[in-house]
Design an enzyme around this catalytic site. Sequence first.
Site, PDB file in Angstrom:
ATOM      1  N   LYS A 127       0.857  -1.189   0.000  1.00 40.25           N
ATOM      2  CA  LYS A 127       0.000   0.000   0.000  1.00 40.25           C
ATOM      3  C   LYS A 127       0.889   1.234   0.000  1.00 40.25           C
ATOM      4  O   LYS A 127       1.688   1.425   0.916  1.00 40.25           O
ATOM      5  CB  LYS A 127      -0.902   0.006   1.236  1.00 40.25           C
ATOM      6  CG  LYS A 127      -1.880   1.182   1.280  1.00 40.25           C
ATOM      7  CD  LYS A 127      -2.926   0.971   2.349  1.00 40.25           C
ATOM      8  CE  LYS A 127      -3.854   2.169   2.488  1.00 40.25           C
ATOM      9  NZ  LYS A 127      -4.854   1.946   3.552  1.00 40.25           N
ATOM     10  N   ASP A 139      -1.867  10.308  -5.764  1.00 34.71           N
ATOM     11  CA  ASP A 139      -0.484  10.070  -6.167  1.00 34.71           C
ATOM     12  C   ASP A 139      -0.045   8.624  -5.983  1.00 34.71           C
ATOM     13  O   ASP A 139       1.103   8.277  -6.263  1.00 34.71           O
ATOM     14  CB  ASP A 139       0.459  11.013  -5.391  1.00 34.71           C
ATOM     15  CG  ASP A 139       0.302  10.862  -3.882  1.00 34.71           C
ATOM     16  OD1 ASP A 139      -0.411   9.927  -3.435  1.00 34.71           O
ATOM     17  OD2 ASP A 139       0.888  11.680  -3.142  1.00 34.71           O
ATOM     18  N   GLY A 140      -0.931   7.786  -5.438  1.00 33.60           N
ATOM     19  CA  GLY A 140      -0.564   6.381  -5.252  1.00 33.60           C
ATOM     20  C   GLY A 140       0.345   6.140  -4.064  1.00 33.60           C
ATOM     21  O   GLY A 140       0.857   5.040  -3.890  1.00 33.60           O
ATOM     22  N   ARG A 197       0.651  -5.501   3.187  1.00 30.18           N
ATOM     23  CA  ARG A 197      -0.528  -6.103   3.810  1.00 30.18           C
ATOM     24  C   ARG A 197      -0.721  -7.542   3.299  1.00 30.18           C
ATOM     25  O   ARG A 197      -0.356  -7.856   2.163  1.00 30.18           O
ATOM     26  CB  ARG A 197      -1.787  -5.286   3.460  1.00 30.18           C
ATOM     27  CG  ARG A 197      -1.649  -3.804   3.724  1.00 30.18           C
ATOM     28  CD  ARG A 197      -2.980  -3.109   3.808  1.00 30.18           C
ATOM     29  NE  ARG A 197      -3.745  -3.102   2.559  1.00 30.18           N
ATOM     30  CZ  ARG A 197      -4.876  -2.424   2.405  1.00 30.18           C
ATOM     31  NH1 ARG A 197      -5.385  -1.721   3.417  1.00 30.18           N
ATOM     32  NH2 ARG A 197      -5.516  -2.443   1.258  1.00 30.18           N
ATOM     33  N   ASP A 274     -16.630  -0.121  -0.370  1.00 30.00           N
ATOM     34  CA  ASP A 274     -15.321  -0.501  -0.914  1.00 30.00           C
ATOM     35  C   ASP A 274     -14.341  -0.809   0.203  1.00 30.00           C
ATOM     36  O   ASP A 274     -13.217  -1.229  -0.060  1.00 30.00           O
ATOM     37  CB  ASP A 274     -14.757   0.604  -1.818  1.00 30.00           C
ATOM     38  CG  ASP A 274     -14.727   1.955  -1.142  1.00 30.00           C
ATOM     39  OD1 ASP A 274     -15.791   2.398  -0.669  1.00 30.00           O
ATOM     40  OD2 ASP A 274     -13.649   2.563  -1.053  1.00 30.00           O
TER      41      ASP A 274
END
Length: 530
Positions: A127, A139-140, A197, A274
Amino acid sequence: MPTGALPTLHRRFTAELPGDPSGEPGSRQVHGALWSGVRTTPVRAPRLLAFSQPLANELGITEDAMHDAATAAILGGNAPWPGGVPFAANYGGHQFGNWAGQLGDGRAIVLGELATPRGELVEIQLKGAGPTPYSRRGDGRAVLRSSIREFLCSEAMHFLGVPTTRALSLVATGDDVVRDMFYDGNPKDEPGAIVCRVAPTFLRFGNYELPASRGDVALLRQLVDFTLRHFFPLLAGTGAAGAGAFLRDVAERTARLVAHWQAVGFVHGVMNTDNLSILGFTIDYGPYGWIDDFDLGWTPNTTDASHRRYCFGNQPGIGLWNIERLAEALFPVLGDGPEAERAAGEASDAYRNTYAEEASRRFAAKLGLRFDAAQDDGALLQAMFDWLGKHETDMTIFFRALSREVRRPQPPDALPAGVQAAFYRAVPDEHAAAGAAWLRRWWSRTRREPGTPADLAQAMDAVNPKFVLRNWLAQDAIDAAHGGDTGKVHRLLRVLQHPFAEQPEHDDVAQKRPEWARNKPGCSALSCSS
Ligand code: AMP
Ligand code: MG
């Protein structure tokens, strides 16, 4: 496995489900596909700040391998993890009650699946490892503060026994990330980080909602078949019957999860569809928080401050609302109209019944009781909730204190000091007297349980944690880490691996929220900016 090497990853999700044929960079709408192939974007200087030794053990990764510089490079996204086909999942979701369309993994990249020594496949996901086709305007990346919060809380929840995704590692990227923490026009550079994760699957309600919203029933059916095959192999039935059984199972898991959250005082903060796992795991730790005083209206999420949709007391109802959205998404695979209606109704009933049972059972167990409606335990619990919510009273300290009171040979005349220690402020005499009266009622009820008072006390200490990741503790560790000292992160990680043990040397991290933390950002107020 040779020292310093990570086990080779499998490619189940990407091999069995349709992917996006376009490898183009840039955000876009992706149709007819459940994932997009992506590459992690390298960072300046990946450095391992912390890792979960117990999880590494479960995954069959040695301590030496974790400390290897090559591993930090992989966990920082600078080198590929051998074997995998990295992808971002395509999903949609209802955010704060409204359909939001395509969302997808905007900053999470699944590297592939790892076979554990026990023979299970688990997804390995980074992540904050850079943009994907689903990054939209983002921006990821992820900042250190939110990565510390996710890393610590995932592991803390696991050791509390609450179903959750896990966190293997916390890696500093060496790059800064710009964030406007409170969306108030004050953007700042913050240190970036990446959390690795781990979960059997990160599939969310939104993965099913998106193809359903687009009328792509074939794709939806493929995803449901994949889900049933790999994650619900014990459910009877295929086709409509299988999908109905799946929906009911998710409803029950979600109800059990939320009941568990309530029992430990965890507020997720963003229960959008989500962010709800089909396996009933706690997933996506963002602006979550822990209840200090027992306030049903409390939410840590400033983005939700006015509506309080996701506040502590609303979580059970929101779980059901989300199940209803999942049922709608699954409608086309649940059979003909009446059949699907029936399946949806059964799932909602299953949620309500399971939640009611689980919440009663868990809260009764916190009192040393096996819930018995015939002995009026429902009223006993309700009276406790009413009392706890009236004057700021620390939930964790209150319940932990009861195992001492259950050992009393006689019911208490006045409110015992151990219980009074849970108050944040002085309380009126009548309130203390009402508390003592409730304690006497509870104490008498415990005498009708089998087992000695010592047995009851022991059972209570095994369900009432002494240590939870209080918001101020996480913030304190974050502040230290920003100053270059990760010692507090490491200490919390260790202490929270034994939340039910006394650990008297760590009493300072079992303290109620100090006054300085009452309104401090990060302690009481968090935003989705992470
Ligand atoms: P969340 O509120 O964290 O569940 O995120 C909602 C959606 O926004 C998901 O699709 C995330 O992947 C996406 N998202 C959140 N933060 C970022 C970011 N910094 N860059 C790209 N996408 C993001
Ligand atoms: Mg999310």
